[in-house]
Design an enzyme around this catalytic site. Structure first.
Site, PDB file in Angstrom:
ATOM      1  N   LYS A 125       0.868  -1.187   0.000  1.00 55.10           N
ATOM      2  CA  LYS A 125       0.000   0.000   0.000  1.00 55.10           C
ATOM      3  C   LYS A 125       0.894   1.224   0.000  1.00 55.10           C
ATOM      4  O   LYS A 125       2.036   1.163   0.449  1.00 55.10           O
ATOM      5  CB  LYS A 125      -0.880   0.012   1.258  1.00 55.10           C
ATOM      6  CG  LYS A 125      -2.128   0.849   1.135  1.00 55.10           C
ATOM      7  CD  LYS A 125      -3.282   0.098   0.501  1.00 55.10           C
ATOM      8  CE  LYS A 125      -4.420   1.036   0.137  1.00 55.10           C
ATOM      9  NZ  LYS A 125      -5.598   0.298  -0.325  1.00 55.10           N
ATOM     10  N   ASP A 138      -7.039   4.230  -4.619  1.00 55.60           N
ATOM     11  CA  ASP A 138      -7.691   4.127  -3.310  1.00 55.60           C
ATOM     12  C   ASP A 138      -8.309   5.514  -3.067  1.00 55.60           C
ATOM     13  O   ASP A 138      -8.534   6.253  -4.041  1.00 55.60           O
ATOM     14  CB  ASP A 138      -6.665   3.744  -2.222  1.00 55.60           C
ATOM     15  CG  ASP A 138      -7.323   3.378  -0.886  1.00 55.60           C
ATOM     16  OD1 ASP A 138      -7.891   2.285  -0.780  1.00 55.60           O
ATOM     17  OD2 ASP A 138      -7.297   4.198   0.054  1.00 55.60           O
TER      18      ASP A 138
HETATM   19  P1  NDP Z   1     -12.941   7.736  -2.928  1.00 54.39           P
HETATM   20  O1  NDP Z   1     -11.877   8.735  -2.716  1.00 54.39           O
HETATM   21  O2  NDP Z   1     -13.494   7.505  -4.274  1.00 54.39           O
HETATM   22  O3  NDP Z   1     -14.180   8.052  -1.953  1.00 54.39           O
HETATM   23  C1  NDP Z   1     -14.014   8.147  -0.577  1.00 54.39           C
HETATM   24  C2  NDP Z   1     -15.330   8.527   0.060  1.00 54.39           C
HETATM   25  O4  NDP Z   1     -15.202   8.438   1.482  1.00 54.39           O
HETATM   26  C3  NDP Z   1     -15.739   9.956  -0.233  1.00 54.39           C
HETATM   27  O5  NDP Z   1     -17.124  10.058  -0.211  1.00 54.39           O
HETATM   28  C4  NDP Z   1     -15.112  10.719   0.929  1.00 54.39           C
HETATM   29  O6  NDP Z   1     -15.724  11.959   1.222  1.00 54.39           O
HETATM   30  C5  NDP Z   1     -15.329   9.746   2.063  1.00 54.39           C
HETATM   31  N1  NDP Z   1     -14.278   9.934   3.075  1.00 54.39           N
HETATM   32  C6  NDP Z   1     -12.948   9.784   2.893  1.00 54.39           C
HETATM   33  N2  NDP Z   1     -12.283  10.062   4.027  1.00 54.39           N
HETATM   34  C7  NDP Z   1     -13.230  10.393   4.928  1.00 54.39           C
HETATM   35  C8  NDP Z   1     -13.182  10.762   6.286  1.00 54.39           C
HETATM   36  N3  NDP Z   1     -12.020  10.860   6.945  1.00 54.39           N
HETATM   37  N4  NDP Z   1     -14.364  11.020   6.914  1.00 54.39           N
HETATM   38  C9  NDP Z   1     -15.547  10.928   6.248  1.00 54.39           C
HETATM   39  N5  NDP Z   1     -15.647  10.579   4.958  1.00 54.39           N
HETATM   40  C10 NDP Z   1     -14.512  10.303   4.315  1.00 54.39           C
HETATM   41  O7  NDP Z   1     -12.349   6.367  -2.295  1.00 54.39           O
HETATM   42  P2  NDP Z   1     -12.833   4.880  -2.540  1.00 54.39           P
HETATM   43  O8  NDP Z   1     -14.301   4.833  -2.730  1.00 54.39           O
HETATM   44  O9  NDP Z   1     -11.933   4.278  -3.540  1.00 54.39           O
HETATM   45  O10 NDP Z   1     -12.444   4.206  -1.135  1.00 54.39           O
HETATM   46  C11 NDP Z   1     -13.373   4.125  -0.052  1.00 54.39           C
HETATM   47  C12 NDP Z   1     -12.935   3.032   0.911  1.00 54.39           C
HETATM   48  O11 NDP Z   1     -12.893   1.768   0.218  1.00 54.39           O
HETATM   49  C13 NDP Z   1     -11.532   3.192   1.519  1.00 54.39           C
HETATM   50  O12 NDP Z   1     -11.535   2.648   2.812  1.00 54.39           O
HETATM   51  C14 NDP Z   1     -10.666   2.342   0.596  1.00 54.39           C
HETATM   52  O13 NDP Z   1      -9.471   1.925   1.244  1.00 54.39           O
HETATM   53  C15 NDP Z   1     -11.611   1.179   0.357  1.00 54.39           C
HETATM   54  N6  NDP Z   1     -11.323   0.364  -0.825  1.00 54.39           N
HETATM   55  C16 NDP Z   1     -11.245   0.913  -2.074  1.00 54.39           C
HETATM   56  C17 NDP Z   1     -10.999   0.117  -3.159  1.00 54.39           C
HETATM   57  C18 NDP Z   1     -11.018   0.638  -4.553  1.00 54.39           C
HETATM   58  O14 NDP Z   1     -10.955  -0.182  -5.484  1.00 54.39           O
HETATM   59  N7  NDP Z   1     -11.129   1.925  -4.779  1.00 54.39           N
HETATM   60  C19 NDP Z   1     -10.728  -1.333  -3.007  1.00 54.39           C
HETATM   61  C20 NDP Z   1     -10.925  -1.830  -1.660  1.00 54.39           C
HETATM   62  C21 NDP Z   1     -11.179  -0.982  -0.627  1.00 54.39           C
HETATM   63  P3  NDP Z   1     -14.970  13.323   0.793  1.00 54.39           P
HETATM   64  O15 NDP Z   1     -15.048  13.367  -0.694  1.00 54.39           O
HETATM   65  O16 NDP Z   1     -15.724  14.392   1.483  1.00 54.39           O
HETATM   66  O17 NDP Z   1     -13.561  13.187   1.297  1.00 54.39           O
END
Ligand code: NDP
Length: 449
Positions: free
Chosen positions: A129, A169
């Site tokens: 990561k 991510d």
């Molecule tokens: P994105 O950046 O596309 O979206 C993240 C989302 O989570 C946004 O809505 C964001 O809101 C919100 N968010 C992020 N940080 C915070 C925080 N500290 N408090 C509240 N809301 C928060 O990321 P992904 O959708 O790719 O990832 C989401 C989760 O899924 C993570 O845990 C990631 O590790 C996990 N994941 C992702 C994979 C992938 O293929 N993308 C694979 C496996 C797991 P805002 O825009 O306001 O920051």
């Protein structure tokens, strides 16, 4: 208290001493230790070789300076990282996160989880990561491009199609992967599958953008099916509105569920009528193109907006936390349980705290940990690597079928190692043990002692 609790706390204390101030990493290690230490207690090949402690030590960590110029010509400095956790079963594989909260503890927890998750996918991928404390929010496309180029100039020394293959991510989507891929190609002078999540025009796989969310829903269908239940007419809450949340909602709608909430770091929308395909298209445009706030959904569709709140106090049958780590705490778990929620499926990595998971377990609610239910993303990255090596592209249907098959296999593996009785499966235990055995056996065979 289990007969192994002394061994578990001694082990966790030992790891804590070596890794002070790394609360997220220790949280992930403790959750694994709680199921693996009892499992290896009567298995000398794992216990006597101290294999679990070896797995807690990254093979290697890189930390580097990332200088870049903003649009005003000012110099900005961020910090870049790559944690190469475990390469026993394949090249390091795991996403890059760009978020101001990024630090070594968060990346080590993610890389540790990734090792187990990648093992569960049945594909040959090790765990890694990386990322940076860079915040893409509010930056112009040119600023994001200059940052990505500077980041990759350094990272390119440590990665490669046979050594380490990063993906996206939080904060890293198609735009960022494109800029980083372009820079890797310039620096190394070769066109190879060094990153996944690439655009379709330059080696990306169909279904990769959808894969984490779709896979999470496929996994939850398996869990429900095991209990002779289905998604049909279930009221569902989803947190987040990024990549994972969007495609979780899309697949839930295709399966007849009613989704009533999404969120971002500013707050939660509650749409009692339900989010439909048209409203979801608005969210995708808002988040992926306009890069706006979820509040605009409430204004546009006359839904409730809960400023600064998470969705967990909204009445529902099922919940899918898809935003970030530790977003669902024990008080939230209590209100979910009180409101009749039947199950929680993690789309994000470690979104539920340990005491929240304990509460789900006490009440025999369905619960799947991210390392099982969100493994579809990395699994499809693995399929992207295969297609790059073969120099061909599979159809959307082919990739989707393979993804479904992998999620089904992961579920079966979790049941094999985590079945408690006819009705109840401890998916945390099942995923940890199934993920551990393959990596540990490979490490022992390779003389990692
Ligand atoms: P994105 O950046 O596309 O979206 C993240 C989302 O989570 C946004 O809505 C964001 O809101 C919100 N968010 C992020 N940080 C915070 C925080 N500290 N408090 C509240 N809301 C928060 O990321 P992904 O959708 O790719 O990832 C989401 C989760 O899924 C993570 O845990 C990631 O590790 C996990 N994941 C992702 C994979 C992938 O293929 N993308 C694979 C496996 C797991 P805002 O825009 O306001 O920051």
């Amino acid at each position: 208290m289990s007969s192994h609790s002394n061994d578990i706390s001694q082990f966790v204390d030992h790891i804590a001493k070596k890794n002070p101030n790394e609360s997220e990493f220790l949280q992930a290690v403790e959750e694994v230790a709680e199921t693996i230490i009892p499992f290896i207690a009567d298995k000398p090949k794992y216990k006597d070789s101290n294999i679990l402690e070896t797995m807690c030590e990254p093979e290697r960590v890189f930390m580097f300076r990332v200088p870049w110029l903003n649009d005003k010509g000012e110099v900005n400095i961020n910090r870049g990282y790559r944690v190469q956790m475990n390469s026993a079963i394949g090249p390091y594989k795991g996403g890059l996160r760009f978020h101001p909260s990024v630090n070594l503890s968060i990346l080590k927890f993610l890389a540790f989880e990734q090792t187990f998750k990648n093992s569960l996918t049945t594909l040959p991928m090790g765990g890694g990561k990386g990322g940076s404390d860079f915040d893409p929010k509010g930056k112009s496309d040119n600023e994001v491009m200059r940052f990505c180029q500077s980041f990759m100039t350094e990272l390119s020394k440590y990665i490669g199609q046979f050594t380490d293959v990063p993906a996206g991510d939080i904060g890293v989507g198609g735009r960022e992967i494109g800029y980083m891929f372009g820079q890797y190609k310039r620096v190394q002078g070769e066109f190879t599958g060094v990153l996944t999540g690439k655009g379709l025009e330059y080696g990306g796989s169909l279904i990769r953008p959808e894969a984490t969310g779709y896979g999470c829903v496929y996994f939850s269908k398996e869990v429900l099916n095991f209990r002779n239940d289905s998604l049909e007419n279930k009221t569902v809450i989803v947190s987040g509105s990024g990549n994972v949340a969007q495609f979780t909602v899309e697949k839930l709608l295709q399966n007849g569920a009613k989704v009533v909430s999404m969120s971002d770091s500013g707050g939660t929308i509650y749409d009692k009528e339900g989010i439909n395909e048209e409203k979801l298209a608005f969210v995708k445009e808002l988040k992926n193109v306009k890069r706006g706030r979820i509040k605009e959904y409430a204004d546009k569709f006359n839904a409730e907006y809960h400023e600064g709140k998470t969705p967990w106090d909204i009445e529902c049958d099922l919940a899918y936390p898809c935003a970030t780590q530790n977003e669902l705490q024990v008080e939230d778990a209590k209100s979910l349980q009180k409101n009749g929620c039947l199950g929680v499926f993690e789309g994000a990595n470690m979104p539920c705290t340990a005491d929240a998971i304990e509460l789900f377990r006490e009440h025999k609610m369905m619960f799947s940990p991210g390392k099982a239910s969100n493994a579809g993303g990395v699994a499809t990255s693995g399929l992207e690597m295969s297609q790059n090596s073969l120099r061909l592209s599979w159809t959307r249907e082919e990739v989707d079928e393979k993804l479904k098959g992998i999620m089904k296999d992961i579920h079966e593996n979790c049941v094999n190692h985590g079945k408690v009785d006819k009705e109840f499966v401890d998916y945390v235990k099942g995923a940890n043990i199934a993920g551990f055995v393959k990596v540990a056996d490979a490490m022992l065979a390779q003389g990692c002692v």
